[in-house]
Design an enzyme around this catalytic site. Structure first.
Site, PDB file in Angstrom:
ATOM      1  N   SER A   1     -45.589 -25.065  28.858  1.00  6.87           N
ATOM      2  CA  SER A   1     -46.290 -26.101  29.597  1.00  6.87           C
ATOM      3  C   SER A   1     -45.407 -27.348  29.650  1.00  6.87           C
ATOM      4  CB  SER A   1     -47.655 -26.380  28.957  1.00  6.87           C
ATOM      5  OG  SER A   1     -48.467 -27.148  29.795  1.00  6.87           O
TER       6      SER A   1
ATOM      7  N   HIS B   1     -53.554 -20.254  31.583  1.00  3.53           N
ATOM      8  CA  HIS B   1     -52.449 -21.065  31.060  1.00  3.53           C
ATOM      9  C   HIS B   1     -52.123 -20.597  29.643  1.00  3.53           C
ATOM     10  CE1 HIS B   1     -49.696 -24.362  31.215  1.00  3.53           C
ATOM     11  NE2 HIS B   1     -50.269 -25.029  30.230  1.00  3.53           N
TER      12      HIS B   1
END
Length: 683
Positions: free
Chosen positions: A543, A658
């Protein structure tokens, strides 16, 4: 640096486009064949799967009324069970669980890939819940009403179609709803900008508007405080990641909005009588100045009446910061960091002698652990002063204890040992960054480490959003990496929260380079200490940490032998145009603003990429269902490197959101690919 020309890989941003998916399948298959075919891969994957499937993991529970609820995944329940037990059952050595909802069975019956997103209870009865489920792990989800008496979905109950948003109880027949209501109802970040009040039995289209934010905002939310005796309604407006407004709905909850006049940059929350304010910036009010990082407490009613008598319950210094805090029924427990090591304190409001004014008595937390990463949370802040105490470190399996504040904690659950930690030791060191700042990091190394710079070492980092990177026990790291006499390090670089807001502010926007210089300094320190050498040193991050890896690749390639970059942000020119990207402008800046682009271009890996430069072998992975960080970032960077003939492998999981995957099997496979890659390159 030249301005970017037309992007030749825009077609890879078409998430489900046939051409893009064909490319994804081709590259993922190549990576799978290459890495899954390495010696020992099957054993590695099996070992990681055993960790994720283990029946001995701690079943962390949430107390609601008389029940303790837990969500559980294992080999037989890949999508998971939502289940519950009694207090005695939970504290017993062998717990008898009652299944509430079986997601594997539900997914099979409905032909979906449901992923658990949580449940919100209606109080005080606690027999109805609003359950949120995601398809394939995306942030977008649906909300459905469930009856805990009949253990079934409520026919014609509340239902929110798939979108980013939420439902929240107001009463048995009313909810706050924030979701995609159609054109113009979502922010530029892709989150709801409108809060409505929705009555049971009426169409969602007829829900009444309570509040509207702006298109440029991050998100809005309506919240009903269900605490008995303190029932009230709030609206939360997030302007950006670090700026928000908190409003009280006056009267019966249908009246006007009254803003709580604390700084918009501060964290604001309400518990019973109390307003707590944690400052990101210094605040001058009522004749006093309160520093950044301080935690302030005031009586809510007095504050609303205009009083600015604020009690300072925590003040940071050069070495300390406030990591978290939790209210029990009558206490405030502070969890602070002192040079990235935990300390617990208890504050109790008491009446002073012959005076109605309250004072805060400070005491040490009885039985607080002397080392390790510590997390404290209230068991039931409405009813008791009990807390859960979770303690972990790199080499010691996690333990869960139950404690009444003021009494010695009692260990109730512990995780199994997934690897032999006796062969390693943990140290804390400090590296010196380019501007002279001392940057702490943790090192897990073999006790008999040879001082010849030959030890394969993996360095992890994040460095953003005021997130602290703390020691934690991980069977995946233990089995996947530490086994075989390897070393592992965690860098506490600027941009994180290890020293509070000042540590975060130091690497915001135009100062982002400091985070990357910090990480590079830690890497160099590992080499200087002869722990390892560049050919044996790898790094990983996801991320925002994936952006960190992109900058290690393009700016400091000589320091590393291999990089693993996952679910990353890499194209800083287009990140605000992709999914939730606009929500991160406060962290990095707006590429459409020429002044911001002037600094963003200096750490945009997609634009810093040089096809003629030698880069270390790199593995980039993401998921198709990641609707937070667009998979286009990872796809396009890999495509650029492949075209240049550079050493890159690419893998994309269809599910996972994610993260690495939605099931233990998916996660084990992705992490096995990552560790197999690192082992093959670094040793």
């Amino acid at each position: 640096m030249p301005e970017p020309t037309e992007d030749p890989y825009l077609w890879l941003e078409d998430v489900d486009g046939p051409e893009a998916l064909a490319w994804v399948r081709e590259q993922s298959t190549r990576t799978d064949v290459a890495l899954a075919g390495t010696d020992g891969f099957a054993e590695l994957e099996r070992g990681l799967r055993e960790v994720l499937d283990s029946d001995e993991k701690i079943p962390f529970a949430r107390k609601v009324g008389d029940w303790y609820y837990n969500f559980w995944q294992d080999a037989d329940h890949e999508r998971g069970l939502w289940r519950r037990t009694t207090r005695d059952g939970y504290l017993a050595d062998q717990t008898d669980w009652q299944t509430v909802l079986d997601l594997d069975a539900l997914s099979a019956a409905e032909g979906e890939t449901w992923v658990w997103h949580g449940a919100t209870f209606l109080r005080p009865e606690r027999t109805r819940v609003l359950v949120s489920l995601s398809r394939g792990g995306a942030d977008a989800d649906v909300t459905r009403e469930f009856d805990l008496t009949s253990m079934s979905w409520v026919e014609d109950g509340f239902y929110r179609p798939e979108a980013k948003g939420d439902l929240g109880w107001v009463d048995a027949d009313t909810v706050f709803v924030q979701t995609d209501f159609g054109d113009g109802s979502m922010t530029s970040s892709g989150y709801p900008r409108i809060v409505k009040r929705w009555r049971r039995g009426t169409p969602l289209a007829d829900a009444v508007v309570v509040f509207e934010g702006r298109h440029e905002d991050l998100a809005v939310e309506g919240v009903h405080d269900q605490t008995p005796g303190y029932e009230r309604d709030f609206v939360y407006r997030a302007v950006d990641f670090y700026t928000d407004e908190l409003f009280l709905l006056e009267g019966d909850g249908r009246g006007g909005l009254r803003k709580l006049e604390a700084p918009d940059s501060a964290d604001k929350s309400v518990h019973r009588d109390w307003l707590t304010v944690r400052l990101r910036d210094a605040w001058e009010v009522g004749g006093a100045t309160y520093p950044s990082g301080a935690l302030l407490v005031a009586r809510l009613d007095d504050f609303l009446a205009g009083s600015r008598e604020l009690e300072v319950v925590f003040t940071p210094d050069e070495h300390s910061s406030l990591e978290s805090w939790t209210w029990t029924r009558t206490h405030l427990v502070l969890n602070t960091l002192v040079d990235v090591r935990h300390r617990l304190d208890v504050l109790t409001p008491e009446s002073s002698d012959g005076d109605a004014r309250l004072v805060w008595r400070r005491s040490e937390f009885v039985g607080a652990p002397e080392s390790g990463t510590v997390a404290v949370s209230a068991v039931d802040a409405e009813e008791s002063d009990e807390v859960w105490l979770t303690v972990t470190d790199f080499l010691t399996p996690t333990t869960l204890s139950l404690a009444e504040v003021g009494a010695t904690p009692r260990a109730v659950k512990s995780a199994p040992a997934f690897f032999d930690g006796s062969a390693h030791v943990v140290e804390q060191h400090f590296a010196t960054s380019k501007d002279g700042t001392r940057v702490p990091y943790f090192l897990v190394r073999p006790a008999d480490l040879p001082a010849d710079a030959s030890t394969p070492t993996l360095l992890h980092g994040y460095g953003g959003y005021e997130v602290s990177e703390m020691p934690a026990y991980s069977g995946l790291i233990g089995r996947g990496w530490l086994a075989g006499g390897r070393a592992y390090a965690v860098a506490n670089i600027r941009g994180g929260g290890e020293y509070g807001p000042r540590w975060h502010h130091a690497a915001l926007r135009e100062n982002r380079h400091r985070a990357y210089e910090d990480f590079a300094a830690v890497a160099q320190d590992l080499v200087d200490r002869k722990i390892t050498s560049p050919e044996h040193l790898g790094a990983r991050g996801g991320s925002n940490g994936g952006l960190l890896m992109g900058n290690m690749l393009t700016q400091f390639p000589e320091l590393f032998g291999a990089l693993v970059c996952y679910v990353p942000v890499l194209d800083m020119r287009r990140y605000t145009k992709l999914l939730a990207g606009a929500s991160w402008i406060a962290e990095w800046g707006d590429p459409d603003d020429p002044d911001d682009w002037a600094h963003l271009r200096t750490y945009s890996p997609y634009h810093l990429h040089d096809p003629a430069r030698d880069y270390p072998p790199t593995l980039i992975w993401t998921t198709t269902r990641d609707d937070r960080v667009h998979p286009g970032h990872a796809r396009k960077m890999a495509a650029k490197m492949l075209e240049a003939g550079q050493q890159v492998r690419y893998f994309e999981n269809v599910e996972g959101g994610h993260g690495a995957g939605t099931t233990p099997a998916q996660s084990a496979h992705v992490w096995a690919l990552s560790y197999a890659f690192l082992r093959s390159v670094l040793g």
